[in-house]
Design an enzyme around this catalytic site. Structure first.
Site, mmCIF file in Angstrom:
data_model
loop_
_atom_site.group_PDB
_atom_site.id
_atom_site.type_symbol
_atom_site.label_atom_id
_atom_site.label_comp_id
_atom_site.label_asym_id
_atom_site.label_seq_id
_atom_site.Cartn_x
_atom_site.Cartn_y
_atom_site.Cartn_z
ATOM 1 N N ASN A 149 0.717 -1.390 -0.054
ATOM 2 C CA ASN A 149 -0.164 -0.056 -0.142
ATOM 3 C C ASN A 149 0.885 1.385 0.040
ATOM 4 O OD1 ASN A 149 0.679 -0.356 2.698
ATOM 5 N ND2 ASN A 149 -1.016 0.579 3.505
ATOM 6 N N GLY A 225 2.957 -5.024 7.600
ATOM 7 C CA GLY A 225 1.987 -5.578 6.859
ATOM 8 C C GLY A 225 0.969 -6.022 7.723
ATOM 9 N N SER A 226 0.055 -6.922 7.445
ATOM 10 C CA SER A 226 -0.919 -7.228 8.117
ATOM 11 C C SER A 226 -0.835 -8.079 9.566
ATOM 12 C CB SER A 226 -2.093 -8.232 7.498
ATOM 13 O OG SER A 226 -1.174 -9.520 7.239
ATOM 14 N N GLY A 230 2.338 -10.603 10.361
ATOM 15 C CA GLY A 230 3.133 -10.113 11.454
ATOM 16 C C GLY A 230 3.333 -11.165 12.563
ATOM 17 N N GLU A 247 5.424 -3.477 12.250
ATOM 18 C CA GLU A 247 4.183 -2.286 12.065
ATOM 19 C C GLU A 247 3.103 -2.910 11.413
ATOM 20 O OE1 GLU A 247 4.683 0.420 13.335
ATOM 21 O OE2 GLU A 247 6.811 0.525 13.816
ATOM 22 N N CYS A 281 -2.757 2.096 6.312
ATOM 23 C CA CYS A 281 -2.871 1.396 7.458
ATOM 24 C C CYS A 281 -3.398 2.528 8.541
ATOM 25 C CB CYS A 281 -1.425 1.168 8.149
ATOM 26 S SG CYS A 281 -0.168 2.416 7.966
HETATM 27 P P1 NAD Z 1 0.649 -8.607 4.027
HETATM 28 O O1 NAD Z 1 0.679 -9.046 5.515
HETATM 29 O O2 NAD Z 1 -0.368 -9.716 3.521
HETATM 30 O O3 NAD Z 1 2.173 -8.644 3.448
HETATM 31 C C1 NAD Z 1 3.126 -7.932 3.851
HETATM 32 C C2 NAD Z 1 4.725 -8.371 3.446
HETATM 33 O O4 NAD Z 1 4.853 -9.625 4.087
HETATM 34 C C3 NAD Z 1 4.573 -8.755 1.792
HETATM 35 O O5 NAD Z 1 5.813 -8.559 1.287
HETATM 36 C C4 NAD Z 1 4.345 -10.459 2.152
HETATM 37 O O6 NAD Z 1 4.939 -10.925 0.844
HETATM 38 C C5 NAD Z 1 5.016 -10.531 3.184
HETATM 39 N N1 NAD Z 1 4.556 -12.102 3.793
HETATM 40 C C6 NAD Z 1 3.524 -12.809 3.758
HETATM 41 N N2 NAD Z 1 3.750 -13.749 4.121
HETATM 42 C C7 NAD Z 1 4.693 -13.893 4.789
HETATM 43 C C8 NAD Z 1 5.445 -14.674 5.685
HETATM 44 N N3 NAD Z 1 4.848 -15.899 6.133
HETATM 45 N N4 NAD Z 1 6.500 -14.573 6.051
HETATM 46 C C9 NAD Z 1 7.144 -13.344 5.753
HETATM 47 N N5 NAD Z 1 6.667 -12.561 5.008
HETATM 48 C C10 NAD Z 1 5.437 -12.707 4.328
HETATM 49 O O7 NAD Z 1 0.136 -7.300 4.022
HETATM 50 P P2 NAD Z 1 -0.109 -6.491 2.769
HETATM 51 O O8 NAD Z 1 -1.663 -7.006 2.284
HETATM 52 O O9 NAD Z 1 0.806 -6.371 1.893
HETATM 53 O O10 NAD Z 1 -0.266 -4.976 3.477
HETATM 54 C C11 NAD Z 1 -1.488 -4.289 4.027
HETATM 55 C C12 NAD Z 1 -1.450 -4.493 5.556
HETATM 56 O O11 NAD Z 1 -0.171 -3.816 5.937
HETATM 57 C C13 NAD Z 1 -2.662 -3.946 6.148
HETATM 58 O O12 NAD Z 1 -2.868 -4.768 7.281
HETATM 59 C C14 NAD Z 1 -1.993 -2.548 6.780
HETATM 60 O O13 NAD Z 1 -2.713 -1.999 8.125
HETATM 61 C C15 NAD Z 1 -0.681 -2.940 6.814
HETATM 62 N N6 NAD Z 1 0.276 -1.953 6.898
HETATM 63 C C16 NAD Z 1 0.687 -1.508 8.162
HETATM 64 C C17 NAD Z 1 1.397 -0.165 8.233
HETATM 65 C C18 NAD Z 1 1.910 0.233 9.576
HETATM 66 O O14 NAD Z 1 3.164 0.950 9.490
HETATM 67 N N7 NAD Z 1 1.479 -0.057 10.988
HETATM 68 C C19 NAD Z 1 1.705 0.301 7.084
HETATM 69 C C20 NAD Z 1 1.243 0.113 5.850
HETATM 70 C C21 NAD Z 1 0.471 -1.350 5.970
#
Ligand code: NAD
Length: 492
Positions: A149, A225-226, A230, A247, A281
């Site tokens: 995002n 990420g999510s 996380g 995060e 986020c």
């Molecule tokens: P996601 O968790 O699906 O993926 C994030 C990253 O993790 C990607 O690069 C993905 O390939 C990787 N990933 C997936 N499975 C993994 C695993 N088992 N081991 C290691 N890495 C893995 O998230 P998304 O859909 O890309 O992003 C949206 C989410 O990110 C939302 O929940 C949003 O709130 C969050 N987000 C948080 C912040 C913050 O700073 N708090 C900022 C932006 C987005």
């Protein structure tokens, strides 16, 4: 265009068998192909990063910072071109894409400045003729795992402090948005950052992400990420005793009290809830509104939402772009259906938008629900789409309780003219970021960014606090008394 991994200052030859398409969410067209790295490529990146980091750590920090100044300059020169690519791969409207690139520029110059600060402490010793200080030390190879995002801003929040502090980085961007990573890798290459210090490896979380986390030579994992992912990263990282900075998700709210400037509040809600099609986020997903102004807020939001134009974010006239892909579209729709089943009242939207050209992309109608129960699915789950839920309350205390009732703790906001209630709210809202008379989005890069509860694990991106993720504190004692002095014992 076929993207390539960037490892050891070189573009890695790719195997055509392992390419996946990158689609423009505005129209479903293929705009690039991204390679999926094999374990061997990841292992090679770790090996060269480990070697390169040893020399990089010995480069004086102000000299390391010179690379960041050069990177910032390149980002500045290419701002418009990068913003166009960002909109094409991620979908956010072009004005927001320009803002995101600007965030990367700001971060480059801010962290470059840290090259001449990176302050530790000097402090008196309890013993005579003894000197005491603390200094920051780099940790080694850092693995960065980022979401789609904010395809460039988040990578700059992580890689720039890591680099200026003397670490080598391996960045695994999201496979949805690899083009910005490729562009940043080109910039690393052009400014001549020493080979192996900054690497970009594409691939899935399960393959590349897991390999980085499990490898003994990767000492830090910085993940955004999510919350679901996380938690897996934390579990695996914990098993391998990694320093893990997380995060994660948010379920952010704007509180509108009865004395609020309603024009301003409605503007703040629209920008925070519908900007980036609700996929930030920090997106405002709940509006906690005082009963006395509920109907006025509903009417004003409805009127403003009827003016919004949905479409390709590259068109300057468009106010809301697509969501990232079809799967996201169906997830958002399933949430709005569950909201209806749980008794929320739909005022507008609640549909996949597929009229004319919109049918080729992934668009969701801006949606407004009212009479949403604070504990319902709409009010508790991160929807990540253009959906606003109004929850009615009767006091500030109730508003704060509702705000704090979710499992996340990223951002919150309050609109009121009453300074006493402002101070009470900023004390009691349990999020990492609090806004007063502004929406839930709009973080500035020199302040810490992150959240509490299910949003984070105590670390912060951005601000000088980001350096804490990428450095270890070392306490140094220099005894120039010429004799053995024992702390706590020889103190008389
Ligand atoms: P996601 O968790 O699906 O993926 C994030 C990253 O993790 C990607 O690069 C993905 O390939 C990787 N990933 C997936 N499975 C993994 C695993 N088992 N081991 C290691 N890495 C893995 O998230 P998304 O859909 O890309 O992003 C949206 C989410 O990110 C939302 O929940 C949003 O709130 C969050 N987000 C948080 C912040 C913050 O700073 N708090 C900022 C932006 C987005």
């Amino acid at each position: 265009m076929k993207l390539q991994h960037y490892v050891n200052g070189q573009w890695v030859e790719i195997d055509d068998m392992n390419l996946i398409p990158v689609l423009n969410p505005a129209n479903g067209k293929e705009i690039a192909q991204v390679p999926m790295a094999s374990k061997e490529v990841v292992h090679h990146a770790i090996e060269v990063a480990k070697k390169a980091q040893k020399s990089w750590a010995l480069v004086p920090a102000p000299k390391r910072a010179d690379y960041l100044y050069a990177i910032g300059q390149k980002l500045k020169e290419r701002k418009e071109q990068l913003a166009q690519i960002l909109t094409a791969e991620m979908g956010k409207v072009i004005e927001e894409a320009r803002g995101e690139v600007q965030e990367g520029i700001d971060m480059a110059f801010y962290m470059a400045g840290e090259g001449r600060r990176m302050f530790g402490q000097t402090t008196p010793s309890e013993l005579p003729n003894k000197f005491a200080m603390s200094v920051r030390s780099p940790i080694g190879v850092v693995g960065l795992i980022t979401p789609w995002n904010f395809p460039i801003a988040i990578a700059t929040w992580k890689s720039f402090p890591a680099l200026v502090a003397g670490n080598a980085v391996i960045w695994k961007p999201s496979t949805e948005t690899p083009m910005m990573a490729y562009e940043l890798a080109k910039i690393f290459d052009e400014v001549g950052i020493p080979p192996g210090v900054a690497n970009v490896v594409f691939g899935s979380g399960n393959d590349v992400g897991t390999t980085l986390i499990e490898h003994p030579d990767v000492k830090v994992i910085s993940f955004t990420g999510s919350t679901e992912t996380g938690s897996k990263v934390a579990e695996l990282g914990g098993k391998h005793l990694k320093k893990v900075s997380l995060e994660m998700g948010g379920k952010n709210a704007i509180i509108v009290l009865e004395d609020a400037d309603l024009d301003l509040a409605v503007e703040g809600i629209l920008w925070s809830a519908l900007g980036t099609a609700g996929q930030r986020c920090t997106a405002c997903s709940r509006v906690i509104v005082h009963a006395d102004v509920k109907e006025q807020v509903e009417q004003r939001l409805l009127a403003a939402m009827s003016e919004l134009k949905l479409g390709d974010g590259a068109d300057e006239e468009v106010s809301i772009g697509p969501v990232i892909h079809r799967a996201a579209l169906h997830k958002i729709h399933s949430y709005t259906q569950q909201g209806l089943n749980q008794g929320a009242r739909l005022l507008t939207g609640g549909k996949i938008a597929d009229d004319g050209a919109l049918a080729d992309g992934s668009y969701y109608e801006p949606t407004l629900f009212t009479d949403v129960a604070w504990d319902s699915i709409l009010a508790q789950e991160e929807i990540f789409g253009p959906v606003i839920s109004l929850i009615t309350v009767h006091s500030l205390q109730e508003a704060i309780e509702v705000n704090n009732s979710v499992k996340y703790g990223l951002s919150s906001s309050i609109f009121t003219q009453d300074i006493n209630r402002v101070f009470e709210a900023q004390r009691d809202l349990d999020t990492g970021i609090v806004y007063v008379n502004a929406g839930t989005t709009g973080a500035e890069i020199h302040l810490p960014f992150g959240g509490t509860k299910g949003t984070g694990n105590g670390h912060r991106d951005s601000g000088v606090q980001a350096l804490d993720v990428y450095t270890e504190w070392k306490s140094v004692y220099i005894d120039y008394s010429g004799k053995l002095q024992r702390a706590q014992i020889d103190t008389e």
